[in-house]
Design a protein around this motif. Structure first.
Motif, PDB file in Angstrom:
ATOM      1  N   LEU A 162       0.816  -1.353   0.028  1.00 54.41           N
ATOM      2  CA  LEU A 162      -0.113   0.166  -0.123  1.00 54.41           C
ATOM      3  C   LEU A 162       1.091   1.243  -0.100  1.00 54.41           C
ATOM      4  O   LEU A 162       0.456   2.183  -0.642  1.00 54.41           O
ATOM      5  CB  LEU A 162      -0.716   0.012   1.186  1.00 54.41           C
ATOM      6  CG  LEU A 162      -2.106  -1.132   1.272  1.00 54.41           C
ATOM      7  CD1 LEU A 162      -2.794  -1.111   2.496  1.00 54.41           C
ATOM      8  CD2 LEU A 162      -3.007  -0.847   0.117  1.00 54.41           C
ATOM      9  N   SER A 166       1.300   4.301  -3.195  1.00 51.49           N
ATOM     10  CA  SER A 166       1.018   5.792  -2.887  1.00 51.49           C
ATOM     11  C   SER A 166       2.011   6.551  -3.318  1.00 51.49           C
ATOM     12  O   SER A 166       2.043   7.856  -3.307  1.00 51.49           O
ATOM     13  CB  SER A 166       0.567   5.888  -1.270  1.00 51.49           C
ATOM     14  OG  SER A 166      -0.563   5.008  -0.793  1.00 51.49           O
ATOM     15  N   LEU A 213      -8.457   2.743  -1.171  1.00 55.19           N
ATOM     16  CA  LEU A 213      -7.836   1.838  -0.114  1.00 55.19           C
ATOM     17  C   LEU A 213      -8.251   0.556  -0.239  1.00 55.19           C
ATOM     18  O   LEU A 213      -7.793  -0.320   0.021  1.00 55.19           O
ATOM     19  CB  LEU A 213      -7.682   2.637   1.279  1.00 55.19           C
ATOM     20  CG  LEU A 213      -6.895   1.646   1.953  1.00 55.19           C
ATOM     21  CD1 LEU A 213      -5.549   1.722   2.040  1.00 55.19           C
ATOM     22  CD2 LEU A 213      -7.304   2.517   3.618  1.00 55.19           C
TER      23      LEU A 213
END
Length: 288
Positions: A162, A166, A213
């Motif tokens: 994750l 980003s 997300l």
DNA sequence: ATATGATACCGGTAGC
DNA sequence: TGCTACCGGTATCAT
């Protein structure tokens, strides 16, 4: 095309056959020798054949590991290792005689032979020679290794996945290009990326920063699941993957989207497009 | 200085 | 039948 599950099987197949044995001698195919003489670093990269041979002969293969799609043969003492990447068509076998390699196209492209202390031969075959092998005094000697992201089954893999997605460098890229980049997650190539995106219902072309997300986490879980399933099925043998015993895997029969022409869920024709420079298959109905 | 893009490496095979 | 174009993961080099 060996990706993480296939390389994992090669590792598991090799380990009991070679760990603890010593490399008595290394030899190379005429093709590799001629290519090196012509200045091309065929198969053995980073140094010449003589120095590779000198470096690894008489070393013990203490253990073998997999890191992303790389195999790491740990040599006894001092952190030395042999790095192997199978490229498109690389394969390892352990045999008494080359004749035991039954398929012509593998037997005819044997490029490196390690004769072991039990007189068996640890053999590297590579039809298209896209693979590479190098001797490393340490892992740090090969900077690309340090850029590899989390192993999918590591505890912190989701967090790091994750975090990587980003980063500015990935935010505007197509999600498929992002998840195939080895700094985001290790070992996820075209086949497994295609399947994970299909299962997640995400178009390979969707911009990375256009996934919520929640969706990124779902996608991560599908990547882990499909890789795990690939391992359980013995890997995917789309064309040239064979395990150490020369056997094909079974995962290709479970693939739902890679190289398909019809969506197995909605029967729509499968869309084929180049995403991030690689051929991609997806269903425009099931994947948004 | 760092990031991005282009190129090299190959033989099997699809397509003509 | 024979030829050509194309494919692709990674490292490395150029911009």
């Amino acid at each position: 095309m060996p990706e993480l599950p296939e390389v994992e099987h090669v590792k598991r197949g090799l380990a009991p056959k070679i760990e603890g044995l010593t490399i008595k001698e290394v030899s190379f195919s005429e093709t590799v020798i001629k290519a090196h003489e012509a200045g091309r670093k065929a198969v053995v990269k980073g140094e010449g054949l003589d120095s590779f041979k000198f470096a690894v002969e008489n070393s013990e293969i203490a253990s073998i590991e997999r890191r992303s799609k790389y195999l790491l043969f740990r040599l006894g003492g001092d952190g030395m290792l042999i790095l192997s990447h199978l490229g498109m068509t690389g394969a390892w076998f352990v045999v008494n005689e080359l004749g035991e390699i039954l398929e012509d196209r593998f037997r005819n492209h044997v490029h490196v032979i390690f004769t072991l202390s039990n007189d068996q031969k640890l053999v590297y075959s590579d039809i298209r020679r896209f693979g590479e092998m190098r001797f490393l005094p340490s892992e740090e000697a090969h900077p690309p290794l340090a850029e590899i992201g989390p192993e999918p089954f590591d505890e912190d893999a989701e967090f790091r996945f994750l975090a990587a997605l980003s980063l500015p460098k990935f935010s505007r890229k197509a999600i498929k290009e992002s998840i195939m980049h080895h700094s985001v997650i290790a070992g996820c190539g075209n086949i497994y990326a295609t399947e994970a995106l299909f299962r997640a219902g995400v178009s390979p072309k969707r911009r990375t920063d256009r996934l919520s997300l929640k969706k990124k986490r779902e996608l991560f879980q599908h990547i882990v699941d499909v890789l795990r399933e690939g391992i359980a099925a013995g890997g995917s043998s789309i064309s040239d993957y064979r395990n150490v015993n020369g056997e094909a895997g079974g995962m290709q029969e479970r693939l739902q989207m890679y190289a398909k022409s019809v969506c197995p869920v909605c029967q729509s024709p499968v869309k084929k497009a180049v995403v991030g420079g690689r051929t991609s298959h997806y269903c425009t109905t099931c994947q948004k």
